[in-house]
Design a protein around this motif. Structure first.
Motif, PDB file in Angstrom:
ATOM      1  N   ASP A  21     -18.791-105.840  79.181  1.00  0.00           N
ATOM      2  CA  ASP A  21     -18.571-104.415  78.669  1.00  0.00           C
ATOM      3  C   ASP A  21     -17.541-104.566  77.229  1.00  0.00           C
ATOM      4  O   ASP A  21     -16.694-103.923  77.191  1.00  0.00           O
ATOM      5  N   ILE A  22     -18.245-105.601  76.589  1.00  0.00           N
ATOM      6  CA  ILE A  22     -17.409-105.895  75.278  1.00  0.00           C
ATOM      7  C   ILE A  22     -18.577-105.380  73.920  1.00  0.00           C
ATOM      8  O   ILE A  22     -19.589-105.832  74.013  1.00  0.00           O
ATOM      9  N   PRO A  23     -18.077-104.396  73.178  1.00  0.00           N
ATOM     10  CA  PRO A  23     -18.853-103.886  72.055  1.00  0.00           C
ATOM     11  C   PRO A  23     -19.118-105.059  71.269  1.00  0.00           C
ATOM     12  O   PRO A  23     -18.199-105.493  70.753  1.00  0.00           O
ATOM     13  N   MET A  24     -20.454-105.026  70.698  1.00  0.00           N
ATOM     14  CA  MET A  24     -20.823-106.313  69.859  1.00  0.00           C
ATOM     15  C   MET A  24     -20.398-105.785  68.316  1.00  0.00           C
ATOM     16  O   MET A  24     -20.111-106.617  67.641  1.00  0.00           O
ATOM     17  N   ALA A  25     -19.740-104.601  68.238  1.00  0.00           N
ATOM     18  CA  ALA A  25     -19.161-104.399  66.876  1.00  0.00           C
ATOM     19  C   ALA A  25     -17.588-105.149  66.683  1.00  0.00           C
ATOM     20  O   ALA A  25     -17.387-105.301  65.495  1.00  0.00           O
ATOM     21  N   ASP A  56     -24.939-118.713  87.041  1.00  0.00           N
ATOM     22  CA  ASP A  56     -25.927-119.126  86.556  1.00  0.00           C
ATOM     23  C   ASP A  56     -26.651-118.693  85.184  1.00  0.00           C
ATOM     24  O   ASP A  56     -26.972-119.338  84.401  1.00  0.00           O
ATOM     25  N   MET A  57     -26.583-117.372  85.179  1.00  0.00           N
ATOM     26  CA  MET A  57     -27.147-116.858  83.762  1.00  0.00           C
ATOM     27  C   MET A  57     -26.207-117.117  82.675  1.00  0.00           C
ATOM     28  O   MET A  57     -26.627-117.584  81.557  1.00  0.00           O
ATOM     29  N   VAL A  58     -24.823-117.127  82.890  1.00  0.00           N
ATOM     30  CA  VAL A  58     -23.804-117.634  81.649  1.00  0.00           C
ATOM     31  C   VAL A  58     -24.166-118.876  81.372  1.00  0.00           C
ATOM     32  O   VAL A  58     -24.002-119.253  80.179  1.00  0.00           O
ATOM     33  N   ILE A  92     -26.516-120.264  72.636  1.00  0.00           N
ATOM     34  CA  ILE A  92     -26.595-121.608  71.965  1.00  0.00           C
ATOM     35  C   ILE A  92     -28.058-121.970  71.730  1.00  0.00           C
ATOM     36  O   ILE A  92     -28.134-122.777  70.700  1.00  0.00           O
ATOM     37  N   HIS A  93     -29.048-121.434  72.406  1.00  0.00           N
ATOM     38  CA  HIS A  93     -30.414-121.665  72.196  1.00  0.00           C
ATOM     39  C   HIS A  93     -30.915-120.823  71.110  1.00  0.00           C
ATOM     40  O   HIS A  93     -31.800-121.243  70.362  1.00  0.00           O
ATOM     41  N   ALA A  94     -30.430-119.480  71.051  1.00  0.00           N
ATOM     42  CA  ALA A  94     -31.052-118.533  70.288  1.00  0.00           C
ATOM     43  C   ALA A  94     -30.164-118.541  68.855  1.00  0.00           C
ATOM     44  O   ALA A  94     -30.755-118.204  67.915  1.00  0.00           O
ATOM     45  N   GLY A  95     -28.868-119.263  69.116  1.00  0.00           N
ATOM     46  CA  GLY A  95     -28.203-119.150  67.631  1.00  0.00           C
ATOM     47  C   GLY A  95     -27.536-117.752  67.470  1.00  0.00           C
ATOM     48  O   GLY A  95     -27.640-117.221  66.463  1.00  0.00           O
ATOM     49  N   ALA A  96     -27.512-116.988  68.388  1.00  0.00           N
ATOM     50  CA  ALA A  96     -26.934-115.483  68.284  1.00  0.00           C
ATOM     51  C   ALA A  96     -26.038-115.124  69.355  1.00  0.00           C
ATOM     52  O   ALA A  96     -26.272-115.519  70.528  1.00  0.00           O
ATOM     53  N   TRP A  97     -25.190-114.123  69.058  1.00  0.00           N
ATOM     54  CA  TRP A  97     -24.523-113.315  70.238  1.00  0.00           C
ATOM     55  C   TRP A  97     -25.300-112.870  71.431  1.00  0.00           C
ATOM     56  O   TRP A  97     -26.126-112.324  70.863  1.00  0.00           O
ATOM     57  N   SER A  98     -24.999-113.118  72.681  1.00  0.00           N
ATOM     58  CA  SER A  98     -25.778-112.611  73.730  1.00  0.00           C
ATOM     59  C   SER A  98     -25.396-111.035  74.039  1.00  0.00           C
ATOM     60  O   SER A  98     -24.455-110.814  74.514  1.00  0.00           O
ATOM     61  N   GLN A  99     -26.306-110.331  73.716  1.00  0.00           N
ATOM     62  CA  GLN A  99     -26.092-109.067  74.180  1.00  0.00           C
ATOM     63  C   GLN A  99     -25.978-108.732  75.780  1.00  0.00           C
ATOM     64  O   GLN A  99     -25.127-107.922  75.932  1.00  0.00           O
ATOM     65  N   ALA A 100     -26.688-109.604  76.415  1.00  0.00           N
ATOM     66  CA  ALA A 100     -26.545-109.394  78.020  1.00  0.00           C
ATOM     67  C   ALA A 100     -25.185-109.571  78.368  1.00  0.00           C
ATOM     68  O   ALA A 100     -24.721-108.989  79.399  1.00  0.00           O
ATOM     69  N   ILE A 101     -24.502-110.607  77.918  1.00  0.00           N
ATOM     70  CA  ILE A 101     -23.298-111.078  78.396  1.00  0.00           C
ATOM     71  C   ILE A 101     -22.012-110.015  77.888  1.00  0.00           C
ATOM     72  O   ILE A 101     -21.447-109.750  78.690  1.00  0.00           O
ATOM     73  N   CYS A 102     -22.383-109.712  76.690  1.00  0.00           N
ATOM     74  CA  CYS A 102     -21.492-108.468  76.082  1.00  0.00           C
ATOM     75  C   CYS A 102     -21.580-107.251  76.855  1.00  0.00           C
ATOM     76  O   CYS A 102     -20.539-106.747  77.276  1.00  0.00           O
ATOM     77  N   GLU A 103     -22.932-106.853  77.308  1.00  0.00           N
ATOM     78  CA  GLU A 103     -22.920-105.792  78.370  1.00  0.00           C
ATOM     79  C   GLU A 103     -22.419-106.128  79.751  1.00  0.00           C
ATOM     80  O   GLU A 103     -21.806-105.146  80.116  1.00  0.00           O
ATOM     81  N   LEU A 104     -22.501-107.081  79.913  1.00  0.00           N
ATOM     82  CA  LEU A 104     -21.973-107.450  81.403  1.00  0.00           C
ATOM     83  C   LEU A 104     -20.489-107.356  81.352  1.00  0.00           C
ATOM     84  O   LEU A 104     -19.827-107.002  82.500  1.00  0.00           O
TER      85      LEU A 104
END
Length: 497
Positions: free
Chosen positions: A204-208, A118-120, A190-202
């Motif tokens: 374990d994908i480094p945002m770099a 649901d969060m995703v 898609i609402h903020a127009g930015a990569w989601s830190q929360a999903i990357c952490e979920l």
């Protein structure tokens, strides 16, 4: 400089098409490349094939047109979406084969993350499914020794195919993507127009790892001077289905297009409002211009034109796709053969990764004619599934009664007439079928000042033929009932019931 070079990098081939100042195609070059199937349900590409066929077809199209690089104003790129690559920033070498959008190897990862579905969906507009890039990225980082640590230190780069091509076109100078490709990764808000830190952490994908996200019409970089004889700016990028939406001039809310390539993808423009689907469709970005996203509901079918490729390459039943039409026309209509082409699972609105293909209604007299008809009709049935779901989500809103179609299979009069019959609506086929490449070309051309704005472009959209529904309502209901029974049986066999 009076031409735009459009790169159309697809799932089974790469094409380069040159468009003139009137937005008409003047030269095309195409190269197929092999698919890699390591296991059942796994689909990969050699990344070097994606790049080498792109460079070769671009050069070939320019040469075929009798032009030079100095005649090319800009480049637009459209690409297969969700396909995932990770490479070394220093060497440009991939650390694994590209994992293709059709690949289902991460189904277990998605099941393990079911509590977060649901969060995703709320953040990305997508369903938690192996189709999208995010779990493919996680799989590569999990299975390539040292990859996650190297990603954290910034040594590695992730990209969808557009990003990979731009990286190579610019000699590694640009690590970028556009909003339509970013929104298909299942990592983008898609609402903020930015990569989601929360999903990357979920996951374990480094945002770099992630590229910079631009509008669809933007400065994506300049090609290496040695590639084509002079540097050419890359000014337009859109995922293939969004590019086709643009190429079909579906700029008004309520307009719908459906593209028939390897898969089938229907998009309904919902304007500046992201509509949350209750029918298991996707909420996505149709295009983004001047920093403003336009949203869409999308239904995705994994197998459309690929079912004809299966008849050709798997069953060796035909030599060319065009042979399916005379076979279908000569089939025995008293044999109601139904083909559910779930070769890599079922997409919208079912979203079952475990299904596999099935054929129902075979008799001793069934032959190539009946299989060809069932293959072509399967695309119409799946499209109706999508449009019915869209009508449910778009209830009470004004929309076009017709469906604009494009892609290779739209050239089949038989398939398009059956589509009109089974959806009970007119099907409009444009004069220029290369709408995906045209959409990418228009983005680059209008950014360069060569092509008109949205209104001017929409005014030039030209109809080739309208297919009007001619099937009796009772026949339509009976046929679609047979299809839904076949899908339920396929789901049951896969353990979904």
């Amino acid at each position: 400089m009076t031409h735009i070079l459009a790169i159309d990098q697809g799932t089974t081939s790469t094409r380069a098409i040159l468009f003139d100042a009137d937005m008409m195609p003047v030269a095309t070059a195409q190269e197929e490349f092999p698919q890699v199937f390591p296991q059942s349900g796994w689909v990969e590409h050699d990344p070097s094939d994606l790049w080498s066929t792109t460079a070769a077809t671009c050069r070939a199209a320019i040469e075929k047109a009798g032009l030079r690089a100095t005649d090319v104003t800009a480049i637009g790129i459209t690409n297969q979406r969700e396909t995932t690559l990770i490479w070394d920033r220093a060497t440009g070498q991939p650390i694994h084969n590209a994992i293709v959008w059709q690949d289902r190897r991460t189904a277990d990862i998605c099941r393990d993350l079911a509590d977060h579905a649901d969060m995703v969906s709320a953040v990305t507009g997508l369903l938690l499914d192996p189709y999208f890039s995010a779990t493919k990225v996680k799989w590569i980082l999990d299975h390539v020794d040292g990859a996650r640590d190297r990603a954290r230190t910034g040594e590695l780069a992730f990209g969808t195919v557009d990003t990979w091509l731009i990286w190579n076109l610019t000699g590694g100078a640009s690590h970028v993507t556009d909003a339509t490709n970013a929104c298909r990764t299942m990592l983008y808000d898609i609402h903020a127009g930015a990569w989601s830190q929360a999903i990357c952490e979920l996951l374990d994908i480094p945002m770099a790892l992630l590229p910079t996200v631009h509008d669809c019409a933007a400065d994506f970089g300049i090609t290496r001077p040695d590639l084509f004889g002079r540097p050419i700016p890359i000014l337009g990028v859109a995922g293939d289905q969004q590019a086709a939406t643009l190429g079909q001039a579906c700029f008004k809310p309520g307009m719908v297009k459906s593209t028939y390539g390897t898969g089938c993808f229907a998009l309904l423009n919902t304007g500046d409002t992201p509509v949350a689907s209750t029918s298991r469709l996707l909420t996505t970005i149709a295009y983004q211009l001047d920093g403003k996203p336009t949203y869409a509901l999308e239904g995705s079918i994994f197998i459309a034109g690929a079912v004809v490729q299966w008849l050709r390459d798997g069953l060796k039943m035909i030599r060319e796709a065009k042979e399916t039409q005379p076979l279908a026309e000569n089939s025995d209509l008293d044999q109601p053969v139904i083909l559910v082409p779930a070769f890599t699972g079922l997409g919208a609105p079912y979203w079952n990764a475990d299904c596999r293909g099935a054929i129902y209604g075979l008799s001793r007299n069934s032959g190539p004619e009946e299989l060809a008809r069932a293959a072509l009709e399967s695309v119409g049935y799946q499209t109706r599934d999508l449009l019915d779901a869209m009508r449910a989500d778009w209830a009470g809103q004004a929309g076009d009664a017709s469906l604009r179609v494009d892609g290779g299979m739209s050239a089949s009069d038989y398939a398009m007439q059956f589509l009109a019959d089974i959806i009970d609506a007119p099907v409009d086929r444009p004069r220029v079928l290369e709408t995906t490449a045209l959409g990418a070309a228009w983005l680059a051309g209008q950014r360069a000042g060569l092509y008109p704005d949205q209104a001017g472009f929409a005014a030039r959209w030209a109809l080739d033929r309208t297919f009007a529904p001619a099937m009796a309502p009772a026949d339509r209901a009976r046929k679609y009932h047979q299809w839904t029974r076949a899908v339920r049986a396929t789901l049951t066999y896969a353990g979904a019931d």
